[in-house]
Write an enzyme that holds these catalytic residues in place. Structure first.
Site, short mmCIF file in Angstrom:
data_model
loop_
_atom_site.label_atom_id
_atom_site.label_comp_id
_atom_site.label_asym_id
_atom_site.label_seq_id
_atom_site.Cartn_x
_atom_site.Cartn_y
_atom_site.Cartn_z
N HIS A 113 0.88 -1.19 0.00
CA HIS A 113 0.00 0.00 0.00
C HIS A 113 0.91 1.22 0.00
O HIS A 113 1.41 1.66 1.03
CB HIS A 113 -0.94 -0.06 1.20
CG HIS A 113 -1.87 -1.21 1.11
ND1 HIS A 113 -3.14 -1.11 0.59
CD2 HIS A 113 -1.69 -2.53 1.40
CE1 HIS A 113 -3.71 -2.31 0.57
NE2 HIS A 113 -2.85 -3.18 1.06
N HIS A 214 -8.61 8.64 3.30
CA HIS A 214 -9.07 8.04 2.03
C HIS A 214 -8.27 6.77 1.72
O HIS A 214 -8.83 5.72 1.41
CB HIS A 214 -8.93 9.05 0.88
CG HIS A 214 -9.06 8.43 -0.47
ND1 HIS A 214 -10.22 7.83 -0.89
CD2 HIS A 214 -8.16 8.28 -1.47
CE1 HIS A 214 -10.04 7.34 -2.11
NE2 HIS A 214 -8.80 7.59 -2.49
N ARG A 223 -7.89 -5.18 3.38
CA ARG A 223 -7.23 -6.00 4.40
C ARG A 223 -8.12 -6.36 5.59
O ARG A 223 -7.74 -7.26 6.35
CB ARG A 223 -5.96 -5.29 4.89
CG ARG A 223 -4.97 -4.95 3.78
CD ARG A 223 -4.55 -6.17 2.98
NE ARG A 223 -3.56 -5.82 1.95
CZ ARG A 223 -2.95 -6.71 1.18
NH1 ARG A 223 -3.22 -8.00 1.29
NH2 ARG A 223 -2.08 -6.33 0.25
C1 LIG Z 1 -6.51 -10.44 -1.79
C2 LIG Z 1 -5.23 -9.83 -2.33
C3 LIG Z 1 -4.34 -10.62 -3.04
C4 LIG Z 1 -3.15 -10.06 -3.56
N1 LIG Z 1 -2.27 -10.86 -4.22
C5 LIG Z 1 -1.11 -10.33 -4.70
C6 LIG Z 1 -0.14 -11.14 -5.39
O1 LIG Z 1 -0.33 -12.33 -5.56
N2 LIG Z 1 1.00 -10.57 -5.83
C7 LIG Z 1 1.25 -9.23 -5.67
O2 LIG Z 1 2.29 -8.75 -6.12
N3 LIG Z 1 0.35 -8.43 -5.02
C8 LIG Z 1 -0.80 -8.95 -4.53
N4 LIG Z 1 -1.68 -8.13 -3.86
C9 LIG Z 1 -1.35 -6.72 -3.67
C10 LIG Z 1 -2.22 -5.84 -4.59
O3 LIG Z 1 -1.96 -6.13 -5.97
C11 LIG Z 1 -1.90 -4.36 -4.32
O4 LIG Z 1 -0.53 -4.12 -4.57
C12 LIG Z 1 -2.18 -3.97 -2.88
O5 LIG Z 1 -3.46 -4.42 -2.48
C13 LIG Z 1 -2.12 -2.45 -2.73
O6 LIG Z 1 -3.20 -1.88 -3.42
P1 LIG Z 1 -3.07 -0.50 -4.17
O7 LIG Z 1 -1.97 -0.52 -5.16
O8 LIG Z 1 -4.45 -0.19 -4.70
O9 LIG Z 1 -2.76 0.49 -2.93
P2 LIG Z 1 -1.84 1.78 -2.89
O10 LIG Z 1 -0.45 1.46 -3.23
O11 LIG Z 1 -2.12 2.43 -1.56
O12 LIG Z 1 -2.40 2.68 -4.02
C14 LIG Z 1 -3.72 3.25 -3.95
C15 LIG Z 1 -4.12 3.64 -5.36
O13 LIG Z 1 -3.22 4.66 -5.82
C16 LIG Z 1 -2.92 4.45 -7.18
N5 LIG Z 1 -1.47 4.22 -7.32
C17 LIG Z 1 -0.55 4.19 -6.30
N6 LIG Z 1 0.67 4.02 -6.79
C18 LIG Z 1 0.56 3.93 -8.14
C19 LIG Z 1 1.46 3.73 -9.20
N7 LIG Z 1 2.78 3.62 -9.00
N8 LIG Z 1 0.98 3.68 -10.45
C20 LIG Z 1 -0.33 3.80 -10.68
N9 LIG Z 1 -1.26 3.98 -9.74
C21 LIG Z 1 -0.82 4.05 -8.46
C22 LIG Z 1 -3.75 3.27 -7.64
O14 LIG Z 1 -4.97 3.74 -8.14
C23 LIG Z 1 -4.00 2.51 -6.37
O15 LIG Z 1 -5.16 1.71 -6.39
C24 LIG Z 1 -2.86 -8.67 -3.35
C25 LIG Z 1 -3.78 -7.89 -2.63
C26 LIG Z 1 -4.94 -8.45 -2.11
C27 LIG Z 1 -5.88 -7.58 -1.30
#
Ligand SMILES: Cc1cc2nc3c(=O)[nH]c(=O)nc-3n(C[C@H](O)[C@H](O)[C@H](O)COP(=O)(O)OP(=O)(O)OC[C@H]3O[C@@H](n4cnc5c(N)ncnc54)[C@H](O)[C@@H]3O)c2cc1C
Length: 302
Positions: A113, A214, A223
């Protein structure tokens, strides 16, 4: 014990010296400030600082809507409107800073995150404590046969004992070797930044984690979800309980629209409309795949 004596002394000192402020404070959050909530066997979450409250969300929203917000009479109604319509930036006006102690394998999920500010305990600089997460008996389960990412039925007693023995023995041996590599008096010893590399992922680390409301809601949505791994979910649930006391209107809207709500695809929505008109819709006539239909039925059944 999750907290070290020094950490407990710090909390006691901070809570015994309140300072006057003109800033808005949230009474529900003041109770949590500095106090630690135990999580897992050695972990905790505690609030170090926070900014804003429900009123701060409304104050920011009223800047953008001006007189338009007069139609929304109360703060709760305005916050629900913002949440419903994905007007998210007013929620970014609130921030929270947490001190979290958590196993490294949980930290690896958590750090994904990216929209937070993090400062972690340095195992280059300091020696890690001999504290390892050992799951409670009721959390030792076999690989799920229906969900590749989850756990299924509980291990039988004998199997649980065998696994626990391995976990405890490996943790102890790895830490003994970590200490041996760092070296005793008179030995040259290996640098901490290298000696740490044989430690298992169930060792505990600590960090400060600051995030706006947010992005915290986004974290909690993923989570605190029942499908999230138990070991990160318990942290999310502990944080959610704090947030509910901090910003009760915003948390109520989040629970209603996000945690308790569901997003339907256009195809799923069409099925609902056909059902409401009295049609019997099946997976075959729905236009959905088997997986989509299973999840759709889950949403309808609750
Ligand atoms: C049930 C579950 C299973 C998962 N399984 C895996 C897995 O097998 N392998 C794996 O690697 N990960 C896995 N993840 C992690 C998932 O892919 C996300 O990396 C993690 O949930 C963080 O979400 P996020 O990127 O939306 O959050 P944040 O990093 O907080 O970002 C929030 C939002 O900001 C934007 N954002 C932030 N940074 C960027 C960027 N650099 N570029 C573009 N937009 C950005 C996006 O819109 C994003 O949704 C899993 C997550 C869950 C909940």
């Amino acid at each position: 014990m999750a907290l070290s004596p020094e950490q407990q002394a710090e909390i006691d000192a901070l809570r015994s010296a309140p300072s006057e402020t003109l800033r808005a404070t949230a009474p529900g959050m003041e109770r949590h400030l500095y106090n630690a909530h135990d999580v897992l066997d050695h972990g905790f979450v505690r609030v170090i600082d926070y900014m804003g409250d429900d009123a701060a969300i409304c104050q920011a929203a009223r800047v953008s809507y001006g007189k338009g917000t007069k139609s929304v009479q109360n703060d709760e109604g305005l916050i629900r409107y913002l949440m419903r319509h994905w007007h998210s930036t007013p929620f970014e006006m609130c921030e929270i800073k947490l001190h979290v102690k958590l196993p490294v394998f949980v930290a690896r999920q958590w750090i994904r995150h990216r929209t937070a500010n993090v400062n972690e305990y340095s195992a280059r600089y300091s020696i890690l404590d001999r504290e390892f997460y050992i799951p409670a008996r009721e959390h030792l389960a076999a690989q799920s046969t229906v969900n590749n990412q989850g756990r299924g039925e509980l291990l039988a007693d004998e199997e649980a004992a065998r696994v626990l023995e391995i976990l405890k023995a490996d943790s102890a041996r790895a830490y003994d070797n970590y200490q041996a590599m760092i070296g005793q008096d008179g030995q040259q010893g290996l640098a901490r930044e290298l000696a740490r590399m044989n430690l298992p992922a169930n060792i505990y680390t600590q960090w400060y984690w600051k995030v706006d409301l947010h992005n915290l809601f986004h974290f909690l949505r993923l989570r605190a979800d029942p499908h999230a791994q138990y070991e990160i979910r318990v942290y999310a649930e502990a944080i959610a309980a704090v947030v509910a006391d901090w910003v009760p209107f915003a948390y109520g809207a989040f629970e209603d629209y996000r945690m308790g709500g569901a997003t339907l695809s256009a195809t799923a929505l069409d099925c609902v409309r056909r059902m409401v008109k009295g049609e019997t819709v099946t997976q075959e006539t729905s236009g959905m795949s088997k997986g989509e239909w299973r999840e759709f039925e889950g949403v309808l059944r609750g």
